[in-house]
Design an enzyme around this catalytic site. Structure first.
Site, PDB file in Angstrom:
ATOM      1  N   SER A 208      40.066  41.010  41.657  1.00 25.05           N
ATOM      2  CA  SER A 208      39.498  40.443  40.283  1.00 25.05           C
ATOM      3  C   SER A 208      40.422  40.047  39.460  1.00 25.05           C
ATOM      4  CB  SER A 208      38.487  41.002  39.677  1.00 25.05           C
ATOM      5  OG  SER A 208      37.696  40.360  38.888  1.00 25.05           O
ATOM      6  N   ASN A 209      40.298  39.666  38.077  1.00 25.97           N
ATOM      7  CA  ASN A 209      41.296  39.435  37.173  1.00 25.97           C
ATOM      8  C   ASN A 209      40.798  39.870  35.881  1.00 25.97           C
ATOM      9  OD1 ASN A 209      39.761  37.084  35.852  1.00 25.97           O
ATOM     10  ND2 ASN A 209      39.861  36.389  37.701  1.00 25.97           N
ATOM     11  N   ARG A 210      41.817  39.767  34.656  1.00 29.68           N
ATOM     12  CA  ARG A 210      41.411  40.554  33.565  1.00 29.68           C
ATOM     13  C   ARG A 210      40.397  39.690  32.422  1.00 29.68           C
ATOM     14  NH1 ARG A 210      47.133  41.009  31.572  1.00 29.68           N
ATOM     15  NH2 ARG A 210      46.063  41.707  29.500  1.00 29.68           N
TER      16      ARG A 210
END
Ligand code: CTP
Length: 397
Positions: A208-210
């Protein structure tokens, strides 16, 4: 946009940019508004009252004891006006307005006005970014005020920075938008994708990402306040969506694509703020992947996810739905956004740098469209959302 017959009060604050208020008054007059001027006492040190008297045909109000008003100056002015625009709005004036002070004719009028108010700030960049000014701007915004600018460029001190007064046309556009107010997006359906997507590796792990989703939620709440029906398609995030919007929760990029496409036909505009994962594991393991023997390396094969926005751009016949993309980059921010503007066939991109975007409440965005680049002042995500929706509303009008 015409302001035919509208009563606009221009409040002039005491800053070097006060002389530019003369050009604003002329621009409002060109749009057929009926203009009166109120000046703070310090504004009169920067520009002569007779200049404003000359263009409006009415002497500006400069003190609370003005004998030409038989009653209370501020009450009568506030009752007359359909919109107040303060230009230049100095740090001092914003602080006094945010605190509800009413110790001169302009501040007293602001304190009893029920009409839309627009502030066009002008000051040194360090004043604009100072914590008290940031707080005061937010407080005024929460009270319903709108802001035009400031712009980035040469400042009175000779330095470069944020703090130049916005151009008269832009300030007048903001006044026009404020007069339309809550109805600006009435009857429009906006689909907003929000947050990260999450691509499963196995039942307990994912890529995923931030992205926090804050920018998308700021857009959703401002769009709702401006009368739009808002459909949010959100990836997994711990930030709560605002009340009063329709929410479709999804997990992966492919689920997000399905959910966005399902509602696209109803949409007047689709805004993709989501940080969609570009790749996903080629296969999701059905069981938890075990650490095997003495292998020091392992790799996961990734395959490309669909590009949701580019798909919408390619499928679109004509100009609806309007399409807006977001681009967060670590370098060459505007150049990459411009490339995405044409590659994905969208109406405009909103570009920002990763260092000022992820997980924070403030941001600095540049709107990149087919006419050029339009940098917005640093400020809250709500402020950036307001600027993005002003541009979108123009496009949908
Ligand atoms: N986007 C999308 N689907 C994808 C990737 C991106 O719809 N698979 C959308 C994003 O929601 C955003 C815009 O495209 O509005 C730009 O996203 P970004 O990640 O900056 O661009 P990419 O095309 O993924 O390019 P790169 O990651 O190489 O910068």
């Amino acid at each position: 946009m015409s302001l035919e017959g509208k009563h606009v009060l221009v409040g002039v604050g005491g800053g070097i940019a006060a002389y530019k208020a003369v050009l604003l008054v002329r621009e409002l007059g060109r749009r057929r508004a009926l203009v009166k001027v109120a000046m703070t006492p310090s504004a009169t040190r920067f520009v002569g009252a007779s200049t404003f008297g000359g263009i409006t045909g009415t002497p500006p109000v400069t003190d609370l004891w003005d004998p030409s008003y038989p009653g209370e100056v501020h009450v009568e002015l506030a009752a007359w006006t359909d919109a107040i625009v303060v230009a230049p709005a100095t740090a001092n004036l914003l602080a006094r307005a945010a605190a509800g002070m009413a110790d001169d004719a302009l501040l007293a009028t602001l304190s009893c006005a029920e009409c839309p108010v627009v502030y066009a700030p002008a000051m040194h960049e360090r004043m604009w970014l100072s914590p008290p000014t940031v707080r005061n701007v937010e407080r005024l915004r929460e009270d319903g005020a709108r802001f035009a600018g400031p712009l980035r460029g040469p400042l009175a001190s000779g330095e470069e920075g944020w703090g130049r007064l916005a151009e008269p046309e832009e300030i007048a556009d903001t006044v026009a938008a404020a007069l339309v107010g809550g109805d600006q997006l009435a009857g429009k359906t906006l689909v907003i994708s929000v947050g990260p997507t999450l691509e499963d590796i196995d039942p307990v792990r994912f890529i995923s990402n931030r992205s926090s989703g804050r920018m998308g939620f700021a857009l959703a709440s401002v769009a709702r306040d401006r009368g739009a029906r808002v459909v949010v398609v959100m990836g997994p995030t711990s930030v709560q969506p605002p009340p009063g919007v329709e929410v479709h929760a999804v997990r992966s990029a492919r689920e997000m694509q399905q959910a966005v496409n399902d509602v696209a036909d109803d949409a007047d505009a689709i805004i993709m703020t989501a940080a969609v994962a570009d790749y996903r594991p080629a296969e999701m393991a059905e069981q938890k992947i075990k650490k095997t023997g003495n292998k020091d390396h392992m790799s996961i094969e990734l395959v490309k996810n669909p590009d949701i926005l580019a798909g919408l751009g390619a499928a679109r016949k004509g100009t609806r739905p309007a399409l807006v993309g977001f681009a967060m980059e670590t370098h060459d921010v505007v150049a990459y956004a411009r490339r995405k503007l044409t590659q994905k066939k969208v109406d405009f991109m909103v570009a920002n740098e990763a260092s000022v975007g992820f997980g924070r409440d403030d941001t600095q965005v540049t709107i990149v469209d087919h006419d050029g680049d339009h940098p917005q002042p640093p400020g809250s995500k709500m402020a950036a959302a307001g600027a993005v929706l002003d541009r979108l509303a123009k496009l949908l009008a």
